[in-house]
Design a protein around this motif. Structure first.
Motif, PDB file in Angstrom:
ATOM      1  N   UNK A 167      -5.265 -18.151  56.704  1.00  0.00           N
ATOM      2  CA  UNK A 167      -4.372 -17.111  56.181  1.00  0.00           C
ATOM      3  C   UNK A 167      -4.210 -15.986  57.201  1.00  0.00           C
ATOM      4  N   UNK A 168      -5.301 -15.606  57.826  1.00  0.00           N
ATOM      5  CA  UNK A 168      -5.251 -14.547  58.837  1.00  0.00           C
ATOM      6  C   UNK A 168      -4.357 -14.964  59.999  1.00  0.00           C
ATOM      7  N   UNK A 169      -4.518 -16.216  60.444  1.00  0.00           N
ATOM      8  CA  UNK A 169      -3.700 -16.712  61.553  1.00  0.00           C
ATOM      9  C   UNK A 169      -2.216 -16.608  61.219  1.00  0.00           C
ATOM     10  N   UNK A 170      -1.836 -17.032  60.022  1.00  0.00           N
ATOM     11  CA  UNK A 170      -0.423 -17.019  59.635  1.00  0.00           C
ATOM     12  C   UNK A 170       0.116 -15.601  59.542  1.00  0.00           C
ATOM     13  N   UNK A 209      -6.372  -4.858  63.211  1.00  0.00           N
ATOM     14  CA  UNK A 209      -7.229  -4.425  62.107  1.00  0.00           C
ATOM     15  C   UNK A 209      -7.499  -5.573  61.143  1.00  0.00           C
ATOM     16  N   UNK A 210      -6.452  -6.334  60.818  1.00  0.00           N
ATOM     17  CA  UNK A 210      -6.610  -7.464  59.899  1.00  0.00           C
ATOM     18  C   UNK A 210      -7.565  -8.499  60.475  1.00  0.00           C
ATOM     19  N   UNK A 211      -7.446  -8.773  61.772  1.00  0.00           N
ATOM     20  CA  UNK A 211      -8.342  -9.745  62.411  1.00  0.00           C
ATOM     21  C   UNK A 211      -9.787  -9.285  62.313  1.00  0.00           C
ATOM     22  N   UNK A 212     -10.013  -7.988  62.429  1.00  0.00           N
ATOM     23  CA  UNK A 212     -11.384  -7.471  62.405  1.00  0.00           C
ATOM     24  C   UNK A 212     -12.045  -7.603  61.036  1.00  0.00           C
ATOM     25  N   UNK A 213     -11.250  -7.811  59.976  1.00  0.00           N
ATOM     26  CA  UNK A 213     -11.814  -7.939  58.634  1.00  0.00           C
ATOM     27  C   UNK A 213     -12.393  -9.328  58.360  1.00  0.00           C
ATOM     28  N   UNK A 214     -12.038 -10.316  59.215  1.00  0.00           N
ATOM     29  CA  UNK A 214     -12.567 -11.671  59.095  1.00  0.00           C
ATOM     30  C   UNK A 214     -12.273 -12.299  57.726  1.00  0.00           C
ATOM     31  N   UNK A 215     -11.014 -12.236  57.326  1.00  0.00           N
ATOM     32  CA  UNK A 215     -10.590 -12.905  56.096  1.00  0.00           C
ATOM     33  C   UNK A 215     -10.539 -14.416  56.334  1.00  0.00           C
TER      34      UNK A 215
END
Length: 319
Positions: free
Chosen positions: A148-151, A138-144
């Motif tokens: 930061x997303x990778x970590x 879900x977090x990946x789908x938000x494209x932050x």
């Protein structure tokens, strides 16, 4: 199709290790058991050389565990009568992650207590791990922010996969064997409760590896080299096995997992040296937990290096 053929080859090699291994442990020979380990690992490495990193990792880990059991049992029963039947040995070698074979001497006896509680515990941890991995998706789908997303996602995936495997599947396995009269046990025993690195590595985290290094390395060498050198060699050996599991499959990060375990071994020696001089700062539980957490986590990027995360952890989680 080629991967399926390679999996068949792997299965045949694993079976051969189990059959040949039983002959070796009946004779109580050690160096031949180590030779079997080296030859079989090299064969599996060549077979999966051009396959997906995940396939290489899983095959190398599974084969290493089977072959290391030959060494562990040969050492454990050295000078003693082997009580394991072939059936008991084969089930232990192929169906349980721990390295102590003695519990399987009672395979087929009446069910032992707490079996279903262990199974329920394992299923609940698998569910928790699955939820974490879904949240990571879900977090990946938000494209932050990409870095930061990778970590954040990498940490979530590592924890989620650990819950599924270490605390989930292995707990279900332990409970299931108890239904068959085998005194199996949790291989991960509340690691967050550890008040020292020595306690964490020897009594709480991955007892399969602890048993492996203790039986195969530390105990045989302790009288020859002294406990300090034997302990460091045990950590170095553990580091080498993690190189095989984490660096070889992705062909990157060589030396980093080994360095992580060298650091851990040195820190355990530091703890023992301080305790021998009555420097008992770990008696304070808050300080002790902070000490353990920091030294496990701060150098963790050495163990779970970038290419392992990218080529194994993310794809294994469907990302």
């Amino acid at each position: 199709m080629e991967l399926i053929l390679h999996i068949v080859y792997f299965g045949l090699i694993n079976l051969a290790v189990a059959f040949v291994g039983y002959a070796l442990i009946k004779r109580g020979v050690i160096w031949q058991s180590w030779l079997l380990l080296v030859v079989s690992i090299f064969a599996v490495y060549l077979i999966f050389l051009r396959d997906y990193p995940i396939a290489r990792m899983l095959s190398l880990i599974a084969l290493t565990f089977t072959a290391m059991k030959v060494i562990a049992v040969a050492e454990s029963y050295k000078g003693k009568k082997l009580k394991l039947t072939f059936k008991q040995w084969f089930v232990f070698a192929t169906g349980w992650a721990g390295m102590r074979a003695e519990p399987f001497e009672t395979l087929g006896a009446k069910a032992l207590p707490n079996a279903w509680a262990m199974i329920r515990f394992g299923v609940s941890r698998m569910a928790m791990g699955g939820v974490l991995i879904l949240l990571a998706h879900l977090i990946v789908s938000f494209h932050f922010n990409q870095d930061l997303t990778y970590t954040i996602v990498s940490i979530m995936l590592l924890v989620g996969l650990s819950l599924i495997l270490h605390f989930g599947l292995l707990s279900v396995s332990a409970g299931s064997w108890r239904l068959s009269g085998v005194n199996t046990y949790f291989l991960f025993k509340q690691p967050a409760h550890a008040l020292s690195l020595a306690e964490f590595w020897s009594k709480r985290w991955n007892l399969a590896f602890t048993e492996m290094t203790s039986i195969a390395i530390f105990r045989p060498l302790r009288k020859k080299t002294g406990p300090v050198i034997a302990l460091m060699l045990a950590f170095i050996f553990s580091g080498l096995l993690h190189e095989l599991a984490l660096s070889v499959p992705v062909n990157h990060g060589y030396g980093l997992p080994l360095l992580y375990f060298i650091i851990q071994g040195l820190l355990v020696l530091v703890e023992k040296a301080l305790a021998s001089r009555n420097v008992l700062f770990l008696n304070n539980k808050i300080v002790a937990h902070a000490w353990v957490f920091f030294w496990l986590v701060a150098p963790a990027p050495l163990l779970f290096h970038t290419q392992f995360i990218k080529q194994i952890v993310w794809p294994l989680s469907g990302l």
